[in-house]
Design a protein around this motif. Structure first.
Motif, mmCIF file in Angstrom:
data_model
loop_
_atom_site.group_PDB
_atom_site.id
_atom_site.type_symbol
_atom_site.label_atom_id
_atom_site.label_comp_id
_atom_site.label_asym_id
_atom_site.label_seq_id
_atom_site.Cartn_x
_atom_site.Cartn_y
_atom_site.Cartn_z
ATOM 1 N N LEU A 125 37.900 -30.359 -2.920
ATOM 2 C CA LEU A 125 37.761 -29.355 -3.972
ATOM 3 C C LEU A 125 36.446 -28.586 -3.872
ATOM 4 O O LEU A 125 36.421 -27.365 -4.016
ATOM 5 N N LYS A 126 35.363 -29.277 -3.584
ATOM 6 C CA LYS A 126 34.052 -28.613 -3.494
ATOM 7 C C LYS A 126 34.047 -27.572 -2.366
ATOM 8 O O LYS A 126 33.632 -26.436 -2.551
ATOM 9 N N ARG A 127 34.516 -27.959 -1.194
ATOM 10 C CA ARG A 127 34.555 -27.049 -0.037
ATOM 11 C C ARG A 127 35.507 -25.885 -0.298
ATOM 12 O O ARG A 127 35.220 -24.740 0.020
ATOM 13 N N ILE A 128 36.646 -26.180 -0.898
ATOM 14 C CA ILE A 128 37.637 -25.147 -1.191
ATOM 15 C C ILE A 128 37.076 -24.140 -2.193
ATOM 16 O O ILE A 128 37.215 -22.930 -2.011
ATOM 17 N N LEU A 159 34.627 -18.660 -3.362
ATOM 18 C CA LEU A 159 33.501 -17.818 -3.791
ATOM 19 C C LEU A 159 33.000 -16.936 -2.648
ATOM 20 O O LEU A 159 32.739 -15.738 -2.850
ATOM 21 N N VAL A 160 32.892 -17.510 -1.466
ATOM 22 C CA VAL A 160 32.457 -16.722 -0.303
ATOM 23 C C VAL A 160 33.490 -15.633 0.004
ATOM 24 O O VAL A 160 33.136 -14.482 0.284
ATOM 25 N N VAL A 198 35.151 -9.771 0.033
ATOM 26 C CA VAL A 198 35.974 -8.646 -0.428
ATOM 27 C C VAL A 198 35.063 -7.571 -1.014
ATOM 28 O O VAL A 198 35.216 -6.384 -0.721
ATOM 29 N N TYR A 199 34.090 -7.975 -1.833
ATOM 30 C CA TYR A 199 33.142 -7.016 -2.417
ATOM 31 C C TYR A 199 32.236 -6.404 -1.345
ATOM 32 O O TYR A 199 31.882 -5.230 -1.431
ATOM 33 N N LEU A 200 31.864 -7.193 -0.362
ATOM 34 C CA LEU A 200 30.985 -6.710 0.709
ATOM 35 C C LEU A 200 31.627 -5.543 1.466
ATOM 36 O O LEU A 200 30.946 -4.598 1.869
ATOM 37 N N PHE A 201 32.921 -5.586 1.633
ATOM 38 C CA PHE A 201 33.647 -4.487 2.271
ATOM 39 C C PHE A 201 33.980 -3.392 1.261
ATOM 40 O O PHE A 201 33.862 -2.210 1.545
#
Length: 183
Positions: free
Chosen positions: A109-112, A117-118, A123-126
């Motif tokens: 769950l933590k990694r997922i 979030l990344v 998506v926002y970065l593009f």
């Protein structure tokens, strides 16, 4: 890349889910609220980097070919000149990176959640710089980059956080049952 029939079906499913997510939209300025980003993130989480990105690439190519599967029932090559097109390109990169992060080790769950979030950030970065460029240089609307951030990112963060939580919880339950995410 060799793809099994099961993988083709799953890629097609996430292509279709992203299109359905576009139809469930709420107009809000230059970029509508949709469920596309949630299905993009889920594609990366459940299908892995290559197949997740492939599902989003097919989605974008179908839309550019004229199939009206983008938000607002739009499509066609002219979509490149809309303020929201950068977000669509970001879906491809986000699905790949989400899959890479989520499956770099045994998914938990933590990694997922970190991957979601990344992926949202990607998506926002593009999307935000592309929206800024199109609005200023193509549509001749003079806006600051701060305004682009406000209208193309900040306003969507609460909903995207909710989508990240939902995507993570769904992925934790489903990921082991699909068994293609290692691709």
């Amino acid at each position: 890349m060799k793809i099994t029939t099961k993988e083709m079906i799953l890629v097609s499913l996430f292509t279709a889910l992203t299109a359905i997510g576009a139809f469930l939209s709420i107009p809000l300025g230059n970029v509508p609220i949709t469920l596309q980003s949630m299905f993009t993130i889920l594609a990366g989480l459940l299908l892995g980097p290559k197949l997740g990105a492939l599902s989003q690439l097919i989605y974008v190519l179908l839309g550019l070919a004229g199939v009206r599967i983008f938000a607002g029932f739009s499509g066609g090559p002219q979509s490149i000149f809309t303020p929201s097109f950068g977000f669509l390109v970001g879906f491809i990169a986000a699905a790949f990176v989400v899959g890479k992060i989520a499956h770099s080790e045994k998914p938990n769950l933590k990694r997922i959640f970190l991957a979601t979030l990344v992926g949202t950030f990607i998506v926002y970065l593009f999307g935000v710089p592309y929206m800024y460029m199109i609005l200023n240089n193509v549509l001749a609307k003079s806006i600051s980059f701060t305004t682009a951030l406000k209208t193309g990112c900040f306003i969507f963060l609460p909903g995207d956080l909710l989508k990240a939580v939902v995507s993570s919880l769904v992925a934790v339950k489903v990921i082991s049952r699909i068994d293609v995410a290692h691709s």
